[in-house]
Motif scaffolding. Sequence first.
Motif, mmCIF file in Angstrom:
data_model
loop_
_atom_site.group_PDB
_atom_site.id
_atom_site.type_symbol
_atom_site.label_atom_id
_atom_site.label_comp_id
_atom_site.label_asym_id
_atom_site.label_seq_id
_atom_site.Cartn_x
_atom_site.Cartn_y
_atom_site.Cartn_z
ATOM 1 N N SER A 53 0.951 -1.390 -0.041
ATOM 2 C CA SER A 53 0.078 0.125 0.145
ATOM 3 C C SER A 53 0.850 1.243 0.125
ATOM 4 O O SER A 53 1.705 1.449 0.810
ATOM 5 C CB SER A 53 -0.961 0.112 1.305
ATOM 6 O OG SER A 53 -1.830 1.237 1.216
ATOM 7 N N GLY A 54 0.551 2.240 -0.872
ATOM 8 C CA GLY A 54 1.298 3.657 -1.080
ATOM 9 C C GLY A 54 2.563 3.468 -1.653
ATOM 10 O O GLY A 54 3.317 4.501 -1.710
ATOM 11 N N THR A 55 2.822 2.187 -2.420
ATOM 12 C CA THR A 55 3.986 1.824 -3.249
ATOM 13 C C THR A 55 3.591 1.708 -4.626
ATOM 14 O O THR A 55 2.771 1.381 -4.933
ATOM 15 C CB THR A 55 4.966 0.817 -2.436
ATOM 16 O OG1 THR A 55 4.279 -0.334 -3.111
ATOM 17 C CG2 THR A 55 5.045 0.977 -1.157
ATOM 18 N N PRO A 56 4.855 1.990 -5.421
ATOM 19 C CA PRO A 56 4.538 1.787 -6.905
ATOM 20 C C PRO A 56 3.931 0.518 -7.279
ATOM 21 O O PRO A 56 3.330 0.025 -8.150
ATOM 22 C CB PRO A 56 5.846 2.093 -7.943
ATOM 23 C CG PRO A 56 6.486 2.972 -6.602
ATOM 24 C CD PRO A 56 6.203 2.591 -5.320
ATOM 25 N N ALA A 57 4.329 -0.477 -6.288
ATOM 26 C CA ALA A 57 3.791 -2.021 -6.570
ATOM 27 C C ALA A 57 2.099 -1.755 -6.427
ATOM 28 O O ALA A 57 1.755 -2.957 -7.034
ATOM 29 C CB ALA A 57 4.499 -2.869 -5.430
ATOM 30 N N GLU A 58 1.510 -0.987 -5.759
ATOM 31 C CA GLU A 58 0.262 -0.977 -5.519
ATOM 32 C C GLU A 58 -0.668 -0.680 -6.977
ATOM 33 O O GLU A 58 -1.877 -1.101 -7.224
ATOM 34 C CB GLU A 58 -0.329 0.060 -4.622
ATOM 35 C CG GLU A 58 -1.910 -0.101 -4.228
ATOM 36 C CD GLU A 58 -2.200 0.882 -3.253
ATOM 37 O OE1 GLU A 58 -3.454 0.847 -2.733
ATOM 38 O OE2 GLU A 58 -1.267 1.706 -2.825
ATOM 39 N N ASN A 136 -1.987 -5.429 3.430
ATOM 40 C CA ASN A 136 -1.840 -6.766 3.887
ATOM 41 C C ASN A 136 -0.986 -7.670 3.180
ATOM 42 O O ASN A 136 -0.887 -8.827 3.182
ATOM 43 C CB ASN A 136 -3.091 -7.448 4.417
ATOM 44 C CG ASN A 136 -3.719 -6.850 5.813
ATOM 45 O OD1 ASN A 136 -2.748 -6.437 6.417
ATOM 46 N ND2 ASN A 136 -5.001 -6.719 5.690
ATOM 47 N N TRP A 137 -0.598 -7.058 1.975
ATOM 48 C CA TRP A 137 0.283 -7.690 1.244
ATOM 49 C C TRP A 137 2.151 -6.855 1.312
ATOM 50 O O TRP A 137 2.088 -5.939 1.674
ATOM 51 C CB TRP A 137 0.234 -7.251 -0.442
ATOM 52 C CG TRP A 137 -1.361 -7.950 -0.703
ATOM 53 C CD1 TRP A 137 -2.126 -8.520 0.028
ATOM 54 C CD2 TRP A 137 -2.339 -7.368 -1.778
ATOM 55 N NE1 TRP A 137 -3.490 -8.894 -0.447
ATOM 56 C CE2 TRP A 137 -3.353 -7.994 -1.643
ATOM 57 C CE3 TRP A 137 -1.693 -6.803 -2.872
ATOM 58 C CZ2 TRP A 137 -4.275 -7.938 -2.737
ATOM 59 C CZ3 TRP A 137 -2.709 -6.576 -3.914
ATOM 60 C CH2 TRP A 137 -3.983 -7.188 -3.861
ATOM 61 N N LEU A 138 2.758 -8.003 1.217
ATOM 62 C CA LEU A 138 4.232 -7.619 1.171
ATOM 63 C C LEU A 138 4.736 -7.700 -0.165
ATOM 64 O O LEU A 138 4.641 -8.453 -1.063
ATOM 65 C CB LEU A 138 5.009 -8.303 2.177
ATOM 66 C CG LEU A 138 4.595 -8.337 3.549
ATOM 67 C CD1 LEU A 138 5.624 -9.006 4.419
ATOM 68 C CD2 LEU A 138 4.664 -6.928 4.020
#
Length: 239
Positions: A53-58, A136-138
């Motif tokens: 959450s809140g990163t480019p991966a989102e 809730n994802w890493l």
Amino acid sequence: MVKASGTSHHIRREIAAYSRGLPGLEGNVPVMLQAAPDAGLLVTRYLPGAVVSGTPAEEDPETYRQAGELLRLLHQPAGTSGSYLKSLTIRTTSMLERAHGLLARPVLRGLASAIAAVEHFPVVVVTTHGDYQPRNWLHDDGTIRVIDFGRAELRPWVHDLVRLGHQQLLGQPGLTASFHAGLGRLVATEEDRQSWRLENLNQAVGTVVWAHHVGDRDFEQQGVRMVERVLDGFEPYPG
């Protein structure tokens, strides 16, 4: 990682989920090392990675493809319940009574009619996460992992699609397609659609009531928008 609480029921839910087993997810979910349900104590092995959450991966389709794949592995059938939808109907109706004054009367009447219209099919239940979304994802060097099973419970599989559908996947057909490529299924059968409808009604009303109770006005308004979409026939997962 150590979790401890003398009052929270979430730790006991998490312990129950790990105790049932999460086959096929080794290395992508925490491993329970020690647990004392009566004391509200849980010890798990640390999982590397940063919260998505809140990163480019989102916003990365690959994140959602992997998240869908992990959810498919999590959703192992655990039997059939003839009472689940009836029980959820009762709980949702109870929450609706607490929403008086928070939602307009025509909206409350529409919700009551929608809840009453749900047929109570027997449903297959699986281990659901209960809060399946990027917080809730890493993300660890291209690998997605899942944490925090404090809301895990045996429910219909569509339960885990609701939060994503109203948030990260809303108006995002590319991310939605990637997620379902990993998950390998859509809301398609009549049983799925009835479950989907009721789970949405429950979580939408629940969001309004809970957010108002804790004084989170922004989240309360998010719940109001969820209610509006549900009453408008919300279908983020077309079959």
